[in-house]
Design a protein around this motif. Structure first.
Motif, PDB file in Angstrom:
ATOM      1  N   LEU A  50      75.047  46.133  70.985  1.00 16.04           N
ATOM      2  CA  LEU A  50      76.370  46.654  70.659  1.00 16.04           C
ATOM      3  C   LEU A  50      76.261  48.047  70.046  1.00 16.04           C
ATOM      4  CD1 LEU A  50      79.349  45.667  70.689  1.00 16.04           C
ATOM      5  CD2 LEU A  50      79.061  45.059  68.286  1.00 16.04           C
ATOM      6  N   ALA A  51      75.283  48.216  69.138  1.00 18.00           N
ATOM      7  CA  ALA A  51      75.111  49.516  68.481  1.00 18.00           C
ATOM      8  C   ALA A  51      74.766  50.589  69.508  1.00 18.00           C
ATOM      9  CB  ALA A  51      74.005  49.416  67.435  1.00 18.00           C
ATOM     10  N   SER A  55      77.471  54.409  72.322  1.00 16.83           N
ATOM     11  CA  SER A  55      77.282  55.727  72.917  1.00 16.83           C
ATOM     12  C   SER A  55      77.483  55.638  74.426  1.00 16.83           C
ATOM     13  CB  SER A  55      75.879  56.234  72.613  1.00 16.83           C
ATOM     14  OG  SER A  55      75.545  57.259  73.517  1.00 16.83           O
ATOM     15  N   ASN A  56      78.362  56.493  74.938  1.00 14.39           N
ATOM     16  CA  ASN A  56      78.597  56.476  76.380  1.00 14.39           C
ATOM     17  C   ASN A  56      77.387  56.947  77.163  1.00 14.39           C
ATOM     18  OD1 ASN A  56      81.146  55.394  76.616  1.00 14.39           O
ATOM     19  ND2 ASN A  56      82.127  57.329  76.076  1.00 14.39           N
ATOM     20  N   ARG A  59      75.586  53.926  78.098  1.00 18.20           N
ATOM     21  CA  ARG A  59      76.296  53.204  79.167  1.00 18.20           C
ATOM     22  C   ARG A  59      76.028  53.865  80.517  1.00 18.20           C
ATOM     23  NH1 ARG A  59      81.166  49.796  77.172  1.00 18.20           N
ATOM     24  NH2 ARG A  59      80.766  49.794  74.952  1.00 18.20           N
ATOM     25  N   VAL A  60      76.137  55.194  80.546  1.00 18.63           N
ATOM     26  CA  VAL A  60      75.915  55.911  81.808  1.00 18.63           C
ATOM     27  C   VAL A  60      74.468  55.711  82.276  1.00 18.63           C
ATOM     28  CG1 VAL A  60      75.800  58.191  82.868  1.00 18.63           C
ATOM     29  CG2 VAL A  60      77.718  57.600  81.396  1.00 18.63           C
ATOM     30  N   LEU A  61      73.537  55.763  81.309  1.00 16.43           N
ATOM     31  CA  LEU A  61      72.128  55.568  81.659  1.00 16.43           C
ATOM     32  C   LEU A  61      71.909  54.190  82.279  1.00 16.43           C
ATOM     33  CD1 LEU A  61      69.189  56.748  81.370  1.00 16.43           C
ATOM     34  CD2 LEU A  61      69.041  55.399  79.291  1.00 16.43           C
ATOM     35  N   ASP A  62      72.502  53.160  81.650  1.00 19.68           N
ATOM     36  CA  ASP A  62      72.322  51.801  82.159  1.00 19.68           C
ATOM     37  C   ASP A  62      72.979  51.603  83.524  1.00 19.68           C
ATOM     38  OD1 ASP A  62      70.835  51.163  80.030  1.00 19.68           O
ATOM     39  OD2 ASP A  62      72.114  49.554  79.262  1.00 19.68           O
ATOM     40  N   PRO A 117      82.498  45.691  73.971  1.00 20.60           N
ATOM     41  CA  PRO A 117      83.580  46.416  73.297  1.00 20.60           C
ATOM     42  C   PRO A 117      83.087  47.610  72.488  1.00 20.60           C
ATOM     43  CG  PRO A 117      83.040  44.414  72.114  1.00 20.60           C
ATOM     44  CD  PRO A 117      82.204  44.401  73.343  1.00 20.60           C
ATOM     45  N   TYR A 118      84.012  48.558  72.283  1.00 20.04           N
ATOM     46  CA  TYR A 118      83.778  49.634  71.319  1.00 20.04           C
ATOM     47  C   TYR A 118      84.296  49.128  69.984  1.00 20.04           C
ATOM     48  CZ  TYR A 118      83.098  52.854  75.234  1.00 20.04           C
ATOM     49  OH  TYR A 118      82.638  53.481  76.357  1.00 20.04           O
ATOM     50  N   VAL A 119      83.488  49.235  68.937  1.00 16.12           N
ATOM     51  CA  VAL A 119      83.957  48.758  67.638  1.00 16.12           C
ATOM     52  C   VAL A 119      84.280  49.942  66.744  1.00 16.12           C
ATOM     53  CG1 VAL A 119      82.908  46.484  67.635  1.00 16.12           C
ATOM     54  CG2 VAL A 119      81.552  48.463  66.979  1.00 16.12           C
ATOM     55  N   GLN A 120      85.113  49.670  65.719  1.00 15.70           N
ATOM     56  CA  GLN A 120      85.606  50.761  64.882  1.00 15.70           C
ATOM     57  C   GLN A 120      84.531  51.316  63.949  1.00 15.70           C
ATOM     58  OE1 GLN A 120      88.616  52.271  65.089  1.00 15.70           O
ATOM     59  NE2 GLN A 120      88.842  51.034  66.932  1.00 15.70           N
TER      60      GLN A 120
END
Lengths: 129, 136
Positions: A50-51, A55-56, A59-62, A117-120
């Motif tokens: 999650l941590a 970072s996007n 995500r893009v790398l994965d 999810p993105y967390v606050q």
């Protein structure tokens, strides 16, 4: 006559791209192994994932990793089948199966990544916890 | 004219097994086997990480099955497959694009040595936690 036989229709694109994706995958795989095994938790706990996924860039790398690995792998499997004399219906069936299964699993992987999810809270707080 | 042994079509498995294999043949065979295994693993990997979308409890519960000693050992052997396929893949690229046909046998030997060293180095990284606990 080979007048109209250009290299584009001979499979040379997939040959080149197999090497290009292979080299990219080697580099990404080194990073993947460092990330996943830096600590025993880093690859196996939800909080660590999650941590990272805040970072996007990760995500893009994965997403790139999934797509390239799937292409490289399925193209490799197809390359093995190409070594044998396949009848046309066999070639079409195998190719279709590879594409369908490959697409299904690629989309499943993409969905898994995008569902996180993105967390606050900030990333650093999560890492401390 | 040199005499060639006729390929025995009826016993092609036996004929292929008897074929004298040099480093290149073994690299080819192992590259296929590791490639197919890694492809199977990629499917498993996508399946086994899919509980990520079901939240923390579901994922950690699911993951607890994969952090047993058996699966950790399997992960280590998976790395051996990744290593061979990567190193031999680089060797293939060098043969194709960097005149590697002149030195592909040496490349094969070097990649085996590098691979064995990296295999044990990764073993230490993966199990360092357990190793430190043992010698506390």
């Amino acid at each position: 006559m080979y007048k109209h036989q250009n290299s584009r229709s001979s499979g040379s694109f997939s040959w080149v791209f197999q090497r290009v994706t292979g080299l990219i995958l080697v580099v990404v795989m080194i990073g993947h192994y460092i990330l996943m095994h830096y600590t025993p938790e880093s690859g196996h706990s939800y909080d660590a994932v999650l941590a990272r996924m805040q970072s996007n860039w990760y995500r893009v790398l994965d997403l790139t990793f999934i797509v390239l690995a799937m292409y490289h792998g399925l193209n490799g499997v197809w390359g093995i089948f190409r070594d044998y004399k396949l009848k046309q219906w066999q070639a079409i069936t195998i190719m279709s199966l590879l594409i369908i299964v490959g697409l299904a699993f690629t989309l499943w992987g993409i969905k898994t990544i995008l569902d996180i999810p993105y967390v606050q809270t900030s990333t650093s707080e999560l890492l401390v916890k | 004219m040199a005499e060639f042994k006729k390929f025995d079509q009826k016993n092609w498995v036996k004929t292929n097994l008897n074929y004298r294999k040099d480093s290149g043949s073994w690299a080819w065979i192992l590259h296929r086997i590791t490639g197919l295994a890694l492809m199977a693993y990629l499917f498993m990997h996508i399946y086994s990480l899919s509980p990520l979308s079901q939240g923390r409890e579901a994922f950690n519960e699911f993951m607890s099955h994969y952090t047993t000693p058996f699966f950790m050992a399997m992960e280590w052997f998976l790395f051996a497959f990744v290593l061979f396929h990567s190193l031999n893949g680089v060797r293939i690229v060098l043969v194709d694009w960097a005149d590697g046909a002149r030195y592909h046998k040496a490349l094969y030997r070097y990649s085996i040595v590098i691979g064995v060293v990296m295999f044990f180095a990764m073993g230490y990284v993966m199990f360092s936690h357990e190793i430190h606990k043992l010698f506390k």
